[in-house]
Design an enzyme around this catalytic site. Structure first.
Site, mmCIF file in Angstrom:
data_model
loop_
_atom_site.group_PDB
_atom_site.id
_atom_site.type_symbol
_atom_site.label_atom_id
_atom_site.label_comp_id
_atom_site.label_asym_id
_atom_site.label_seq_id
_atom_site.Cartn_x
_atom_site.Cartn_y
_atom_site.Cartn_z
ATOM 1 C CB SER A 153 -10.198 6.146 5.872
ATOM 2 O OG SER A 153 -11.604 6.095 5.720
ATOM 3 N N GLY A 190 -1.197 4.899 5.611
ATOM 4 C CA GLY A 190 -1.385 6.323 5.389
ATOM 5 C C GLY A 190 -2.825 6.767 5.298
ATOM 6 C CB VAL A 191 -4.345 9.601 4.224
ATOM 7 C CG1 VAL A 191 -3.400 10.195 3.203
ATOM 8 C CG2 VAL A 191 -5.698 10.289 4.162
ATOM 9 N N GLY A 195 -3.306 0.608 12.131
ATOM 10 C CA GLY A 195 -4.343 0.893 13.103
ATOM 11 C C GLY A 195 -5.699 1.006 12.427
ATOM 12 C CG PHE A 201 -13.441 -4.340 8.004
ATOM 13 C CD1 PHE A 201 -12.834 -5.088 6.997
ATOM 14 C CD2 PHE A 201 -13.851 -4.990 9.155
ATOM 15 C CE1 PHE A 201 -12.652 -6.454 7.138
ATOM 16 C CE2 PHE A 201 -13.679 -6.351 9.307
ATOM 17 C CZ PHE A 201 -13.074 -7.086 8.295
ATOM 18 C CB THR A 202 -11.291 1.432 5.154
ATOM 19 O OG1 THR A 202 -11.832 2.516 4.387
ATOM 20 C CG2 THR A 202 -9.899 1.095 4.627
ATOM 21 C CE1 TYR A 203 -13.819 -1.192 -2.905
ATOM 22 C CE2 TYR A 203 -14.046 1.206 -2.953
ATOM 23 C CZ TYR A 203 -13.908 0.004 -3.617
ATOM 24 O OH TYR A 203 -13.854 -0.012 -4.993
ATOM 25 C CG HIS A 204 -8.052 0.868 0.274
ATOM 26 N ND1 HIS A 204 -8.249 2.118 0.804
ATOM 27 C CD2 HIS A 204 -7.338 0.180 1.211
ATOM 28 C CE1 HIS A 204 -7.689 2.185 1.995
ATOM 29 N NE2 HIS A 204 -7.132 1.015 2.269
ATOM 30 C CB CYS A 252 -13.977 3.792 10.567
ATOM 31 S SG CYS A 252 -13.032 4.312 9.118
#
Length: 208
Positions: A142, A155-156, A70, A73-76, A173
């Protein structure tokens, strides 16, 4: 007890995804135990099922992966601690409630931040963990999950000491007003990643 699996080096997103899916399949067919993967990723932008193309602003030669979690966009990347629980919400006295599960992940982060005298909060109509600072509200973690037959994956992601500039390649997000922060930025000092991982492990078992 849920198996705690710690990866000691930043790994590609696709590798972690394969580990999650393999463990999920094993749980379903009874050949594997529940597990939590704790790790860091190599640089990557991930897009959840609600992500829009115009939310990717500039990939900076960073790979982009479209995922089945779900969110948007995010960055890792290195310096960000990722927790991927692959657990059965229909077992071990847990609640078959996705919202409750997401709230528990937020509580895990909030409880861990207390060790550094950082007050984490949740914000109505958003998902993740935030802090209120003298410079305004900032996002420090996030959350994006998927549930298959009540087994969780994804997950987180908690910002400990990542390169925050890399969040500028996306609209985090899907919210243009989102400002991200990290534990190191808030404390203005480095914390030991292994120490923080130990805190997360301790707090995880209190909740799950």
């Amino acid at each position: 007890m849920v198996e705690w699996i710690e990866i000691q080096y930043p790994i590609e997103y696709s590798e972690a995804y394969k580990m999650m899916k393999s463990r999920l399949t094993g749980i379903l067919n009874g050949t594997a135990s529940e597990a939590v993967f704790i790790l860091e990723h190599q640089d990557v932008y991930t897009a959840g099922i609600s992500a829009k193309n115009d939310e990717l602003l500039n990939c900076y030669d960073i790979p982009v992966h479209h995922t089945d979690r779900g969110g948007k966009f995010t960055y890792h990347g290195p310096g960000q601690i990722i927790i991927y629980p692959v657990i059965n919400l229909a077992a071990n006295g847990r609640v078959k409630d996705i919202r409750n599960y997401v709230n528990n992940l937020a509580s895990l982060v909030i409880n861990s931040l207390k060790f550094f005298n950082i007050i984490g909060i949740t914000v109505q109509d958003t998902i993740g963990v935030w802090i209120d600072s003298e410079f305004g509200r900032k996002k420090i973690a996030s959350i994006g999950v998927r549930i298959h037959k009540w087994i969780t994956y994804h997950g987180v992601a908690i910002n400990v000491c990542p390169d925050l500039k890399k969040f500028k390649g996306i609209i985090p997000c899907g919210d243009r007003d989102t400002i991200v922060t990290s534990i190191n930025e808030l404390l203005d000092q480095k914390i030991d990643l292994d120490y923080y991982k130990a805190i997360l492990k301790q707090e995880f078992y209190k909740i799950f």
